[in-house]
Design an enzyme around this catalytic site. Structure first.
Site, PDB file in Angstrom:
ATOM      1  N   HIS A  59       0.842  -1.198   0.000  1.00  0.00           N
ATOM      2  CA  HIS A  59       0.000   0.000   0.000  1.00  0.00           C
ATOM      3  C   HIS A  59       0.878   1.250   0.000  1.00  0.00           C
ATOM      4  CE1 HIS A  59      -3.882  -2.107   1.586  1.00  0.00           C
ATOM      5  NE2 HIS A  59      -3.389  -2.661   0.511  1.00  0.00           N
ATOM      6  N   GLU A  61       0.985   3.829   1.911  1.00  0.00           N
ATOM      7  CA  GLU A  61       1.529   4.227   3.206  1.00  0.00           C
ATOM      8  C   GLU A  61       2.797   3.427   3.521  1.00  0.00           C
ATOM      9  OE1 GLU A  61      -1.530   3.347   2.431  1.00  0.00           O
ATOM     10  OE2 GLU A  61      -3.057   4.170   3.780  1.00  0.00           O
ATOM     11  N   CYS A  84      -6.153   1.745   5.786  1.00  0.00           N
ATOM     12  CA  CYS A  84      -6.954   0.557   6.110  1.00  0.00           C
ATOM     13  C   CYS A  84      -6.605   0.042   7.512  1.00  0.00           C
ATOM     14  CB  CYS A  84      -6.730  -0.539   5.069  1.00  0.00           C
ATOM     15  SG  CYS A  84      -5.070  -1.212   5.067  1.00  0.00           S
ATOM     16  N   THR A 204     -21.492  -4.967 -33.059  1.00  0.00           N
ATOM     17  CA  THR A 204     -20.410  -4.038 -33.434  1.00  0.00           C
ATOM     18  C   THR A 204     -19.121  -4.810 -33.670  1.00  0.00           C
ATOM     19  OG1 THR A 204     -21.362  -2.128 -32.332  1.00  0.00           O
ATOM     20  CG2 THR A 204     -18.977  -2.124 -32.571  1.00  0.00           C
ATOM     21  N   ARG A 215      -3.262   2.068 -28.441  1.00  0.00           N
ATOM     22  CA  ARG A 215      -2.097   2.211 -29.325  1.00  0.00           C
ATOM     23  C   ARG A 215      -1.591   3.643 -29.280  1.00  0.00           C
ATOM     24  NH1 ARG A 215      -6.171  -0.327 -31.884  1.00  0.00           N
ATOM     25  NH2 ARG A 215      -6.734   1.454 -33.177  1.00  0.00           N
ATOM     26  N   GLU A 295     -18.154   1.155 -25.855  1.00  0.00           N
ATOM     27  CA  GLU A 295     -18.249   1.811 -27.158  1.00  0.00           C
ATOM     28  C   GLU A 295     -19.449   1.168 -27.867  1.00  0.00           C
ATOM     29  OE1 GLU A 295     -14.453   2.187 -29.179  1.00  0.00           O
ATOM     30  OE2 GLU A 295     -13.373   1.980 -27.289  1.00  0.00           O
ATOM     31  N   GLY A 297     -23.091   0.404 -30.005  1.00  0.00           N
ATOM     32  CA  GLY A 297     -23.933   0.752 -31.138  1.00  0.00           C
ATOM     33  C   GLY A 297     -25.292   1.184 -30.606  1.00  0.00           C
ATOM     34  N   THR A 299     -28.208  -0.427 -30.292  1.00  0.00           N
ATOM     35  CA  THR A 299     -28.920  -1.360 -29.411  1.00  0.00           C
ATOM     36  C   THR A 299     -28.349  -1.301 -27.994  1.00  0.00           C
ATOM     37  OG1 THR A 299     -29.021  -2.788 -31.335  1.00  0.00           O
ATOM     38  CG2 THR A 299     -29.726  -3.749 -29.249  1.00  0.00           C
TER      39      THR A 299
HETATM   40  N1  LIG Z   1     -20.577   5.882 -33.854  1.00  0.00           N
HETATM   41  C1  LIG Z   1     -20.267   5.140 -32.813  1.00  0.00           C
HETATM   42  O1  LIG Z   1     -19.802   5.655 -31.776  1.00  0.00           O
HETATM   43  C2  LIG Z   1     -20.437   3.645 -32.861  1.00  0.00           C
HETATM   44  C3  LIG Z   1     -19.886   2.862 -31.840  1.00  0.00           C
HETATM   45  C4  LIG Z   1     -20.070   1.488 -31.891  1.00  0.00           C
HETATM   46  C5  LIG Z   1     -20.791   0.930 -32.939  1.00  0.00           C
HETATM   47  N2  LIG Z   1     -21.298   1.711 -33.916  1.00  0.00           N
HETATM   48  C6  LIG Z   1     -22.066   1.111 -35.026  1.00  0.00           C
HETATM   49  O2  LIG Z   1     -23.234   0.527 -34.484  1.00  0.00           O
HETATM   50  C7  LIG Z   1     -23.640  -0.547 -35.317  1.00  0.00           C
HETATM   51  C8  LIG Z   1     -23.960  -1.766 -34.462  1.00  0.00           C
HETATM   52  O3  LIG Z   1     -24.972  -1.419 -33.555  1.00  0.00           O
HETATM   53  P1  LIG Z   1     -26.107  -2.449 -33.170  1.00  0.00           P
HETATM   54  O4  LIG Z   1     -27.225  -1.644 -32.617  1.00  0.00           O
HETATM   55  O5  LIG Z   1     -26.386  -3.363 -34.315  1.00  0.00           O
HETATM   56  O6  LIG Z   1     -25.442  -3.357 -32.052  1.00  0.00           O
HETATM   57  P2  LIG Z   1     -24.597  -2.993 -30.731  1.00  0.00           P
HETATM   58  O7  LIG Z   1     -25.279  -1.917 -29.978  1.00  0.00           O
HETATM   59  O8  LIG Z   1     -23.187  -2.838 -31.038  1.00  0.00           O
HETATM   60  O9  LIG Z   1     -24.660  -4.343 -29.974  1.00  0.00           O
HETATM   61  C9  LIG Z   1     -25.707  -4.798 -29.268  1.00  0.00           C
HETATM   62  C10 LIG Z   1     -25.209  -6.128 -28.806  1.00  0.00           C
HETATM   63  O10 LIG Z   1     -25.306  -6.202 -27.409  1.00  0.00           O
HETATM   64  C11 LIG Z   1     -25.811  -7.471 -27.093  1.00  0.00           C
HETATM   65  N3  LIG Z   1     -26.618  -7.441 -25.881  1.00  0.00           N
HETATM   66  C12 LIG Z   1     -26.492  -8.283 -24.852  1.00  0.00           C
HETATM   67  N4  LIG Z   1     -27.361  -7.995 -23.885  1.00  0.00           N
HETATM   68  C13 LIG Z   1     -28.080  -6.964 -24.321  1.00  0.00           C
HETATM   69  C14 LIG Z   1     -29.163  -6.257 -23.766  1.00  0.00           C
HETATM   70  N5  LIG Z   1     -29.666  -6.555 -22.570  1.00  0.00           N
HETATM   71  N6  LIG Z   1     -29.696  -5.269 -24.496  1.00  0.00           N
HETATM   72  C15 LIG Z   1     -29.185  -4.955 -25.712  1.00  0.00           C
HETATM   73  N7  LIG Z   1     -28.153  -5.601 -26.280  1.00  0.00           N
HETATM   74  C16 LIG Z   1     -27.610  -6.610 -25.588  1.00  0.00           C
HETATM   75  C17 LIG Z   1     -26.637  -7.887 -28.283  1.00  0.00           C
HETATM   76  O11 LIG Z   1     -26.536  -9.266 -28.341  1.00  0.00           O
HETATM   77  P3  LIG Z   1     -27.454 -10.119 -29.339  1.00  0.00           P
HETATM   78  O12 LIG Z   1     -27.089  -9.681 -30.735  1.00  0.00           O
HETATM   79  O13 LIG Z   1     -27.027 -11.505 -29.090  1.00  0.00           O
HETATM   80  O14 LIG Z   1     -28.874  -9.815 -29.016  1.00  0.00           O
HETATM   81  C18 LIG Z   1     -25.968  -7.224 -29.454  1.00  0.00           C
HETATM   82  O15 LIG Z   1     -25.065  -8.077 -30.114  1.00  0.00           O
HETATM   83  C19 LIG Z   1     -22.508  -0.794 -36.292  1.00  0.00           C
HETATM   84  O16 LIG Z   1     -22.880  -0.256 -37.549  1.00  0.00           O
HETATM   85  C20 LIG Z   1     -21.359  -0.020 -35.717  1.00  0.00           C
HETATM   86  O17 LIG Z   1     -20.493   0.457 -36.734  1.00  0.00           O
HETATM   87  C21 LIG Z   1     -21.130   3.052 -33.899  1.00  0.00           C
END
Ligand SMILES: NC(=O)c1ccc[n+]([C@@H]2O[C@H](COP(=O)([O-])OP(=O)(O)OC[C@H]3O[C@@H](n4cnc5c(N)ncnc54)[C@H](OP(=O)(O)O)[C@@H]3O)[C@@H](O)[C@H]2O)c1
Length: 367
Positions: A59, A61, A84, A204, A215, A295, A297, A299
């Site tokens: 730690h 300290e 601690c 993604t 990097r 990072e 997407g 979803t």
């Molecule tokens: N501009 C930016 O900053 C940025 C950053 C990253 C990505 N992107 C772009 O985003 C696109 C992909 O986005 P996307 O919407 O298709 O997918 P995403 O957001 O990258 O991925 C969602 C993934 O998370 C998984 N997941 C697991 N548990 C989840 C839950 N509870 N709720 C939601 N998802 C869950 C899903 O699995 P399942 O498929 O098995 O359901 C899915 O594969 C690409 O075109 C990429 O280039 C852009």
């Protein structure tokens, strides 16, 4: 911790500030332990210094006391976190401080963890004068990942999104799209380097096939790499380059009992899929991960937002527009990210980086 400004600038005591700066040397290596820095002072002279480098190691300290040697006797100790009082992998720091006969201790913030707290009382009872800093905020900011881990059993979550001027994140579903420029890329590298793990969704991983490494500007990988994590429910990310490139460790967060194996080169971390992304993040915390950068997407960002998991949002605003057919950042029902941003989060930093602008947002209740 701030991305562009010096959090320690508000610490008025120069020795306490020095201790904060020493503590930050442990950025990215101490989890699940906190970053801690310690300075021993006789009069106006620093006689010993130390910081905690990694879990299981000495730690701050203990290192500072060893550095000071006999000069520790009668010294004032400046330490960023309450020492601690328990036997963990190393003996209690309060015992070492009492044995060294230090006279006074100035502490940045109390230790909220049940196992390690009580140090200040033990020191007081041994006749050492104990003083706490007037403002614990910069010390709490230093260890926001560790504090989240201790209090909520999940990591601190920094989310980074690159947006066009019309708030699109990709040219279409699953289309790899470079939105931001080289300056923002350097900021992404810094964010990754400060994290224990970098998380992306499986879709993604498949669309972008990123390396997810840290990097330098010439493209050379850093010696320390955060764990690279792909989150999945049903999608199989097997075949993505990051599992076989040899640049640091990889893991796949997969629902427990899903019956699939992790891709070669990755280990599986199982989570209860009924618990959503929150359960996945708790599974990472159980692995000792205290600070995650995501990072996402569309979803995954929607899930993070709707589950209240966005602790810090780093938005990279690039100067082009996508237009119709491009993918937005959010598909939920929280009034859209702009409305919800205004109600839930506040901007804390803004910076122009190359041709892009970066804004950083945190929860209103966090500060
Ligand atoms: N501009 C930016 O900053 C940025 C950053 C990253 C990505 N992107 C772009 O985003 C696109 C992909 O986005 P996307 O919407 O298709 O997918 P995403 O957001 O990258 O991925 C969602 C993934 O998370 C998984 N997941 C697991 N548990 C989840 C839950 N509870 N709720 C939601 N998802 C869950 C899903 O699995 P399942 O498929 O098995 O359901 C899915 O594969 C690409 O075109 C990429 O280039 C852009």
């Amino acid at each position: 911790m701030r991305l562009f400004t010096d959090d320690s600038s508000s610490i008025t005591d120069p020795f306490l500030r020095r201790a904060w700066i020493l503590a930050r040397n442990g950025l990215g290596t101490t989890s699940p332990n906190p970053m801690v820095g310690c300075v021993l002072v006789q009069g106006t002279e620093i006689v010993g210094e130390g910081w905690h480098e990694r879990a299981g190691g000495p730690h701050a300290e203990a290192i500072a006391l060893r550095d000071a040697g006999s000069a520790a006797r009668g010294a004032t100790v400046y330490v960023t976190l309450e020492p601690c009082a328990h036997h963990g992998r190393t003996p209690p720091c309060v015992d070492a401080l009492i044995e060294s006969e230090v006279a006074r201790i100035v502490i940045g913030m109390p230790d909220p963890s049940i196992v390690a707290s009580g140090g200040a009382e033990r020191l007081s009872a041994a006749g050492i004068e104990v003083i706490f800093a007037d403002d614990p905020a910069p010390f709490a900011a230093l260890n926001r990942g560790w504090l989240m881990h201790v209090r909520e059993s999940r990591p601190w979550i920094t989310v980074k999104l690159a947006l066009t001027l019309d708030a699109r994140i990709a040219a279409g579903p699953g289309v790899r799209t470079r939105i931001s420029g080289p300056g923002a890329h350097a900021v992404t590298m810094r964010l990754r380097a400060a994290s224990d793990a970098v998380v992306i969704g499986a879709r993604t991983a498949i669309a972008d096939d990123p390396a997810l490494t840290v990097r330098d500007s010439a493209g050379a990988p850093a010696s320390r790499q955060p764990l690279r994590v792909v989150l999945t429910r049903r999608t199989d990310p097997d075949g993505c380059s990051l599992f076989g490139d040899g640049h640091g460790q990889t893991a796949v967060l997969m629902p427990d009992g899903c019956g699939r194996a992790a891709p070669a080169g990755a280990r599986a971390i199982e989570y209860d899929s009924a618990g959503g992304v929150t359960a996945a993040m708790r599974a990472l915390a159980a692995e000792g991960i205290a600070h995650v950068m995501v990072e996402p997407g569309q979803t995954l960002f929607t899930a993070l937002w709707d589950e209240g998991l966005v602790d810090e949002l780093v938005l990279v605003h690039a100067g082009g527009v996508g237009g119709e057919g491009w993918t937005g950042s959010y598909t939920g029902s929280d009034g859209g990210p702009e409305l919800a941003l205004r109600t839930r989060m506040k901007a804390v930093e803004a910076e122009v980086v190359g041709d892009d602008a970066i804004t950083v947002w945190t929860r209103k209740t966090q500060e």
